[in-house]
Scaffold this active site. Structure first.
Site, mmCIF file in Angstrom:
data_model
loop_
_atom_site.group_PDB
_atom_site.id
_atom_site.type_symbol
_atom_site.label_atom_id
_atom_site.label_comp_id
_atom_site.label_asym_id
_atom_site.label_seq_id
_atom_site.Cartn_x
_atom_site.Cartn_y
_atom_site.Cartn_z
ATOM 1 N N ARG A 100 5.794 -13.719 4.732
ATOM 2 C CA ARG A 100 5.146 -14.390 5.888
ATOM 3 C C ARG A 100 3.925 -15.038 5.580
ATOM 4 O O ARG A 100 3.232 -14.806 4.807
ATOM 5 C CB ARG A 100 5.209 -13.446 7.061
ATOM 6 C CG ARG A 100 4.261 -12.182 6.924
ATOM 7 C CD ARG A 100 4.405 -11.435 7.945
ATOM 8 N NE ARG A 100 3.418 -10.200 8.069
ATOM 9 C CZ ARG A 100 3.424 -9.432 8.672
ATOM 10 N NH1 ARG A 100 4.046 -8.903 9.835
ATOM 11 N NH2 ARG A 100 2.433 -8.201 8.526
ATOM 12 N N ARG A 148 -1.806 -13.048 4.233
ATOM 13 C CA ARG A 148 -2.579 -11.937 4.405
ATOM 14 C C ARG A 148 -2.577 -11.111 2.849
ATOM 15 O O ARG A 148 -1.630 -11.020 2.134
ATOM 16 C CB ARG A 148 -1.973 -10.829 5.324
ATOM 17 C CG ARG A 148 -2.583 -11.022 6.821
ATOM 18 C CD ARG A 148 -1.830 -10.265 7.970
ATOM 19 N NE ARG A 148 -1.732 -8.845 7.348
ATOM 20 C CZ ARG A 148 -1.419 -7.946 8.393
ATOM 21 N NH1 ARG A 148 -0.944 -8.317 9.636
ATOM 22 N NH2 ARG A 148 -1.277 -6.568 8.170
ATOM 23 N N ARG A 175 -1.842 4.115 16.575
ATOM 24 C CA ARG A 175 -1.096 4.328 15.290
ATOM 25 C C ARG A 175 -1.123 5.757 14.981
ATOM 26 O O ARG A 175 -0.440 6.051 13.867
ATOM 27 C CB ARG A 175 -1.730 3.605 14.101
ATOM 28 C CG ARG A 175 -1.094 2.209 14.079
ATOM 29 C CD ARG A 175 -1.631 1.513 12.894
ATOM 30 N NE ARG A 175 -0.944 0.578 12.099
ATOM 31 C CZ ARG A 175 -0.873 -0.617 12.001
ATOM 32 N NH1 ARG A 175 -1.669 -1.436 13.102
ATOM 33 N NH2 ARG A 175 -0.678 -1.664 11.139
ATOM 34 N N ARG A 224 2.348 0.927 3.683
ATOM 35 C CA ARG A 224 2.337 0.777 4.997
ATOM 36 C C ARG A 224 3.413 0.999 5.799
ATOM 37 O O ARG A 224 3.417 1.738 6.984
ATOM 38 C CB ARG A 224 1.994 -0.698 5.362
ATOM 39 C CG ARG A 224 0.650 -1.470 5.021
ATOM 40 C CD ARG A 224 0.467 -2.964 4.868
ATOM 41 N NE ARG A 224 0.704 -3.466 6.136
ATOM 42 C CZ ARG A 224 0.971 -4.755 6.155
ATOM 43 N NH1 ARG A 224 1.187 -5.485 4.989
ATOM 44 N NH2 ARG A 224 1.084 -5.451 7.314
ATOM 45 N N LYS A 229 5.780 -7.480 16.076
ATOM 46 C CA LYS A 229 4.893 -6.933 17.182
ATOM 47 C C LYS A 229 3.948 -8.224 17.192
ATOM 48 O O LYS A 229 3.981 -8.862 18.340
ATOM 49 C CB LYS A 229 3.815 -5.798 16.511
ATOM 50 C CG LYS A 229 4.855 -4.561 16.455
ATOM 51 C CD LYS A 229 3.850 -3.463 16.233
ATOM 52 C CE LYS A 229 3.025 -3.538 14.781
ATOM 53 N NZ LYS A 229 3.693 -3.615 13.601
HETATM 54 P P1 AMP Z 1 -1.608 -4.741 10.964
HETATM 55 O O1 AMP Z 1 -2.377 -6.279 11.220
HETATM 56 O O2 AMP Z 1 -1.475 -4.197 12.477
HETATM 57 O O3 AMP Z 1 -0.599 -4.907 10.196
HETATM 58 O O4 AMP Z 1 -2.767 -3.975 10.503
HETATM 59 C C1 AMP Z 1 -3.233 -4.308 9.091
HETATM 60 C C2 AMP Z 1 -4.022 -2.972 8.542
HETATM 61 O O5 AMP Z 1 -5.052 -2.741 9.374
HETATM 62 C C3 AMP Z 1 -2.987 -1.655 8.601
HETATM 63 O O6 AMP Z 1 -2.195 -1.519 7.433
HETATM 64 C C4 AMP Z 1 -4.141 -0.589 8.685
HETATM 65 O O7 AMP Z 1 -4.984 -0.466 7.217
HETATM 66 C C5 AMP Z 1 -5.255 -1.254 9.611
HETATM 67 N N1 AMP Z 1 -4.892 -0.919 10.825
HETATM 68 C C6 AMP Z 1 -4.883 -1.668 12.041
HETATM 69 N N2 AMP Z 1 -4.590 -1.184 13.166
HETATM 70 C C7 AMP Z 1 -4.883 0.067 12.829
HETATM 71 C C8 AMP Z 1 -5.007 1.230 13.722
HETATM 72 N N3 AMP Z 1 -4.666 1.185 14.935
HETATM 73 N N4 AMP Z 1 -5.273 2.575 13.163
HETATM 74 C C9 AMP Z 1 -5.590 2.553 11.801
HETATM 75 N N5 AMP Z 1 -5.423 1.345 11.213
HETATM 76 C C10 AMP Z 1 -5.189 0.289 11.371
#
Ligand code: AMP
Length: 222
Positions: free
Chosen positions: A131, A165, A92, A176, A17
């Protein structure tokens, strides 16, 4: 581009993404809006929301809709989003999807396309675990699949600083993926019902996936 485009990228961690959103941003002049990036910035800045989010994020769970929606609304209110946005990692949950519909309706806007990046779950742990990104410009790399042309030097900006990360480890990735299947995957049906869903096979080469996405985005923005 004749109207502002609201695009949603759906897919589990590792589906690509962020990589694809960055490419669409460059190609179409849209703004990538990643709630994960916004939450990591809140954690780094030590805000109240960031403090609440940190433990949930490192466990691989989902941050509360309340916090995520507040962060998203603030970002959507900034003028650069007028041209259109690529929502990366949002919505989400069903609650977030409904709140987004309300927010857009209030502004006379609607979703142009929700694009599901379809991948094999089994490959995602390896993709995510290897990554890393350039600490300066955010270009993405991978231990096995995409190293910089010159070892230790970013192809895009020449920086020698890279970062990983904290939540990109095998254990958290599994959690996740579970959160994705339990709470986010049902949104594919939600957007299908609204007639805005497209699906892209995201297991192939980055450039081929990018071409498939660009074809969809061109249709929506023409
Ligand atoms: P990402 O960078 O999109 O993989 O997000 C990293 C982490 O941030 C996720 O594993 C969630 O803990 C939190 N997170 C990101 N976006 C959301 C969302 N829309 N709703 C809830 N938690 C989120």
């Amino acid at each position: 581009m004749t109207k502002s485009a609201i695009l949603i990228l759906l897919g589990p961690p590792g589906a690509g993404k962020g990589t694809q959103a960055r490419m669409l941003e460059e190609k179409f002049g849209l703004v990538q809006l990643s709630t994960g990036d916004l939450l990591r910035a809140a954690v780094a800045a030590g805000t109240e929301a960031g403090k609440e989010a940190q433990a949930v994020m490192s466990a691989g769970g989902l941050v509360s809709d309340e916090i995520v929606l507040a962060i998203l609304k603030d970002r959507m209110a900034e003028p650069d989003t007028q041209k259109g946005v690529i929502l990366d990692g949002f919505p989400r949950t069903a609650g977030q999807a409904e709140a987004l519909d309300d927010l857009l309706a209030a502004q006379g806007q609607s979703i142009g396309a929700a694009i599901s990046l379809d991948v094999d779950d089994a490959a995602m742990v390896e993709r995510v675990s290897g990554r890393y990104t350039c600490a300066n410009c955010g270009e993405g790399y991978h231990d096995s699949f995409k190293q910089p042309a010159v070892a230790g030097v970013c192809d895009k900006c020449g920086s020698t600083e890279f970062k990983r990360r904290a939540d990109d480890n095998a254990e958290t990735v599994s959690a996740r993926l579970e959160s994705y299947h339990a709470q986010t995957a049902p949104l594919i049906t939600y957007y299908e019902g609204k007639g805005v869903l497209s699906r892209v096979d995201a297991m192939g080469e980055i450039d081929r996936v990018a071409a498939d996405l660009a074809a969809i985005v061109t249709q929506v923005t023409d």
